[in-house]
Design a protein around this motif. Sequence first.
Motif, PDB file in Angstrom:
ATOM      1  N   LYS A  29       0.828  -1.202   0.000  1.00 14.75           N
ATOM      2  CA  LYS A  29       0.000   0.000   0.000  1.00 14.75           C
ATOM      3  C   LYS A  29       0.862   1.252   0.000  1.00 14.75           C
ATOM      4  O   LYS A  29       0.577   2.228  -0.717  1.00 14.75           O
ATOM      5  N   ALA A  30       1.916   1.237   0.811  1.00 12.35           N
ATOM      6  CA  ALA A  30       2.799   2.398   0.866  1.00 12.35           C
ATOM      7  C   ALA A  30       3.506   2.619  -0.465  1.00 12.35           C
ATOM      8  O   ALA A  30       3.666   3.763  -0.915  1.00 12.35           O
ATOM      9  N   SER A  33       0.994   4.026  -2.955  1.00 18.44           N
ATOM     10  CA  SER A  33       0.642   5.382  -2.563  1.00 18.44           C
ATOM     11  C   SER A  33       1.739   6.369  -2.941  1.00 18.44           C
ATOM     12  O   SER A  33       1.463   7.448  -3.496  1.00 18.44           O
ATOM     13  N   ARG A  34       2.982   6.007  -2.698  1.00 18.50           N
ATOM     14  CA  ARG A  34       4.097   6.898  -3.046  1.00 18.50           C
ATOM     15  C   ARG A  34       4.200   7.086  -4.559  1.00 18.50           C
ATOM     16  O   ARG A  34       4.436   8.201  -5.038  1.00 18.50           O
ATOM     17  N   ARG A  37       1.224   9.325  -5.765  1.00 19.84           N
ATOM     18  CA  ARG A  37       1.390  10.703  -5.314  1.00 19.84           C
ATOM     19  C   ARG A  37       2.542  11.382  -6.045  1.00 19.84           C
ATOM     20  O   ARG A  37       2.462  12.569  -6.388  1.00 19.84           O
ATOM     21  N   ASP A  80      -5.875   6.466  -6.545  1.00 20.45           N
ATOM     22  CA  ASP A  80      -5.457   6.334  -5.144  1.00 20.45           C
ATOM     23  C   ASP A  80      -6.659   6.319  -4.221  1.00 20.45           C
ATOM     24  O   ASP A  80      -6.723   5.535  -3.266  1.00 20.45           O
ATOM     25  N   SER A  86      -3.389   5.126  -0.039  1.00 20.63           N
ATOM     26  CA  SER A  86      -2.868   6.011   1.020  1.00 20.63           C
ATOM     27  C   SER A  86      -3.626   5.814   2.329  1.00 20.63           C
ATOM     28  O   SER A  86      -3.021   5.715   3.402  1.00 20.63           O
ATOM     29  N   SER A  87      -4.959   5.774   2.248  1.00 22.80           N
ATOM     30  CA  SER A  87      -5.748   5.598   3.474  1.00 22.80           C
ATOM     31  C   SER A  87      -5.499   4.233   4.104  1.00 22.80           C
ATOM     32  O   SER A  87      -5.413   4.105   5.333  1.00 22.80           O
ATOM     33  N   TRP A  89      -2.772   2.469   3.864  1.00 26.54           N
ATOM     34  CA  TRP A  89      -1.431   2.522   4.437  1.00 26.54           C
ATOM     35  C   TRP A  89      -1.477   3.123   5.842  1.00 26.54           C
ATOM     36  O   TRP A  89      -0.883   2.585   6.789  1.00 26.54           O
TER      37      TRP A  89
END
Length: 226
Positions: A29-30, A33-34, A37, A80, A86-87, A89
Amino acid sequence: MPSIQMLYVHVESQALEAINWYVRDKRSKARWSRVLRFLTIILTAAGGLVPLLRVSGVKAVGAEWGYVLLALAAACVGLDRFFGFSSAWMRYLTTSMALQRLLLEFQMDWAIMNATLRDSPVTSGQCMELLQRIKVFGAAVLHEVENETLAWVAEFQSVLARIEQQAEKARQAESAQNRVALKDSLPAVPPRDQERVGIARPTPRLKASLRRLFRRSGGGREVRDL
């Protein structure tokens, strides 16, 4: 004590399994997300630079590419939010930390309680105290996992609701455009007086002119009103 010890090992293993799952799954997830973003920031910056390049005299990049880059940035944000990278994560991180705290407290309390019972026989009251501590710890672990799951369900439902609202707005806008296009394509309806077919009746001025013309010619019959 053997049955109580087996129950302790079972509850502890369940907590460790939940912690490992959250720690392991939050990595993917991280990462997503990175990536999303980062792409959002890059695409937004690039889309904002396109008009500046056009103003500065660079004609190699079309102005429409700015809108394309901004649309791609919005798509990254939408992905995302839809998949909840992100959420999720953040949820996994906080849940794993809460479970680790609960496990540490449980292990310390268990060690203290076993230390007091090492040199003395275990009474029924002490046995009930150990079982109650195991029950409280197991319920706390399930409570943390349940709260995280309910948060995921609520977030997913809200995302679906927003997508349905946007789709409904898009359908309404498309329907309005189709109605306007259909109205423009239809021929103009003529007024009622223009729909009549036949010889137009002479105006009063034309009648007077005809009368004077026939009178001057003499012998002609006076033109009567049509």
